[in-house]
Write an enzyme that holds these catalytic residues in place. Structure first.
Site, PDB file in Angstrom:
ATOM      1  N   CYS A 125       0.838  -1.203   0.000  1.00 22.02           N
ATOM      2  CA  CYS A 125       0.000   0.000   0.000  1.00 22.02           C
ATOM      3  C   CYS A 125       0.871   1.250   0.000  1.00 22.02           C
ATOM      4  CB  CYS A 125      -1.000   0.013   1.150  1.00 22.02           C
ATOM      5  SG  CYS A 125      -2.339   1.213   0.851  1.00 22.02           S
ATOM      6  N   ASP A 194      -3.941   1.394   9.676  1.00 23.39           N
ATOM      7  CA  ASP A 194      -5.095   2.254   9.936  1.00 23.39           C
ATOM      8  C   ASP A 194      -5.569   2.145  11.370  1.00 23.39           C
ATOM      9  OD1 ASP A 194      -5.129   2.078   6.908  1.00 23.39           O
ATOM     10  OD2 ASP A 194      -6.733   3.513   7.329  1.00 23.39           O
TER      11      ASP A 194
HETATM   12  O1  LIG Z   1      -3.816   1.200   4.209  1.00 28.30           O
HETATM   13  C1  LIG Z   1      -3.387   2.310   4.026  1.00 28.30           C
HETATM   14  C2  LIG Z   1      -4.104   3.313   3.196  1.00 28.30           C
HETATM   15  O2  LIG Z   1      -5.371   2.839   2.750  1.00 28.30           O
HETATM   16  P1  LIG Z   1      -6.281   3.797   1.830  1.00 28.30           P
HETATM   17  O3  LIG Z   1      -5.494   4.097   0.591  1.00 28.30           O
HETATM   18  O4  LIG Z   1      -7.506   2.990   1.575  1.00 28.30           O
HETATM   19  O5  LIG Z   1      -6.582   5.047   2.643  1.00 28.30           O
HETATM   20  C3  LIG Z   1      -2.132   2.774   4.691  1.00 28.30           C
HETATM   21  O6  LIG Z   1      -1.216   1.709   4.803  1.00 28.30           O
HETATM   22  C4  LIG Z   1      -2.463   3.275   6.106  1.00 28.30           C
HETATM   23  O7  LIG Z   1      -3.547   4.176   6.058  1.00 28.30           O
HETATM   24  C5  LIG Z   1      -1.288   3.981   6.745  1.00 28.30           C
HETATM   25  O8  LIG Z   1      -0.963   5.123   5.992  1.00 28.30           O
HETATM   26  P2  LIG Z   1      -0.159   6.358   6.641  1.00 28.30           P
HETATM   27  O9  LIG Z   1       1.105   5.789   7.186  1.00 28.30           O
HETATM   28  O10 LIG Z   1       0.071   7.287   5.482  1.00 28.30           O
HETATM   29  O11 LIG Z   1      -1.030   6.932   7.704  1.00 28.30           O
END
Ligand SMILES: O=C(COP(=O)(O)O)[C@H](O)[C@H](O)COP(=O)(O)O
Length: 319
Positions: A125, A194
């Site tokens: 991701c 998340d």
């Molecule tokens: O799964 C996702 C984003 O999912 P989506 O694209 O569905 O929002 C990220 O790994 C986490 O949110 C952490 O991100 P961060 O470290 O930037 O908070």
């Protein structure tokens, strides 16, 4: 209007990633509060509570969102006068945004120490904080290359490979189903999250748990980079993290006909059990997943009476 635009940006994923979602919500509350022309404290609190409710409903899984909203709104709810509420809103939103950005840098510093020399990394991701960790280690000359997954169906992997390339990190772009094939070449896996539950389970983009399982099988460390506001206090009360189910069209593409009777399942996130998580790196240190309740209690400052208040608060918000 700032509030509806922000709510729409988050639910449509123009603003995405748990950290960005949280900061954007804090900023929206701040700007919305500044735009209000309420004459009384009660009217101001009412408007702000409605705004908080709208924002909290935009995406259900990222606990950073209600945590940020709660932090900012505590100032509003605890104020004795209208002026105090306006000031507290402004101060708390600014503090949250600042501390959140600083947390990403602190996590990067701590995480980089975990990277072996000439490290080969896998990530899944697009996590701002996981990328900050990789880039920090790369600046220290300790990253050889990264395997970054595509992340069907929304393809957040393209954002990741762009960010890593911009930072000069060599990247291999792989389809999600290639994760196990490449795991033997990898020294460690790092992702964002998340939500971290009270038992140390990690909720992150769909496919994360499969990659963690492959890492476990191959005896490769699976590390999660998580600001403390990604920990989910209400899971101590037994609440579960809702997994967002997104539209079928994200999977099938528009205009693609499915045979009659076929349904599409499109959960946006999955749960990695704590047994497959080696380390959770936060801005206050690197811990085993079993440390999650301590982070919630001692760092986020949630005692049981606080839980009860929060429970009432979130239910008042219709979550
Ligand atoms: O799964 C996702 C984003 O999912 P989506 O694209 O569905 O929002 C990220 O790994 C986490 O949110 C952490 O991100 P961060 O470290 O930037 O908070």
């Amino acid at each position: 209007m700032v509030l509806t635009k922000t709510a729409d940006d988050i639910s449509s994923m123009r603003v995405r990633g748990a950290g960005r979602i949280a900061r954007t919500a804090a900023l929206a509350l701040q700007e919305y509060g500044a735009s209000l022309e309420c004459k009384t404290l009660a009217a101001f609190v009412d408007e702000m509570q409605n705004a908080a409710e709208i924002l909290c409903k935009t995406r259900p899984t990222a606990v950073s969102l209600p945590n940020a909203v709660r932090y900012v709104m505590q100032g509003v709810r605890g104020a004795g006068t209208l002026e105090e509420a306006q000031q507290a809103l402004n101060d708390r939103a600014t503090t949250f945004i600042h501390d959140s950005q600083e947390a990403v840098q602190k996590i990067a510093d701590i995480a980089a120490r975990q990277f072996p020399d000439d490290a080969v990394i896998m990530t899944h991701c697009n996590s701002q904080v996981a990328i900050a960790c990789i880039v920090r280690a790369h600046e220290q000359g300790r990253v050889r290359e990264v395997y970054a997954t595509e992340v069907r169906p929304r393809n957040q992997g393209y954002i990741t490979i762009q960010m890593l390339s911009d930072a000069g990190v060599p990247v291999n772009f792989i389809v999600d189903s290639a994760a196990r094939s490449f795991m033997p070449k990898v020294d460690l896996v790092i992702t964002g999250t998340d939500a971290v539950t009270a038992n140390g389970a990690v909720v992150n983009k769909i496919g994360t748990s499969q990659i963690a399982l492959c890492a476990h099988e191959a005896r490769k460390p699976f590390i999660v980079a998580a600001e403390t506001y990604k920990f989910a206090p209400r899971t101590i009360l037994g609440e579960r993290i809702p997994i967002e189910e997104r539209p079928a069209e994200e999977v099938t593409g528009s205009g693609r006909q499915l045979p009659p009777g076929v349904t599409v399942k499109n959960p946006a996130f999955d749960v990695t059990p704590p047994a497959y998580v080696d380390l959770i790196i936060t801005e206050i240190g690197a811990f085993a997943p079993s440390y999650a309740p301590v982070v919630i209690r001692d760092h986020l400052g949630w005692d049981i009476s606080e839980f009860q208040k929060e429970y009432a608060f979130t239910h008042q918000y219709g979550e």
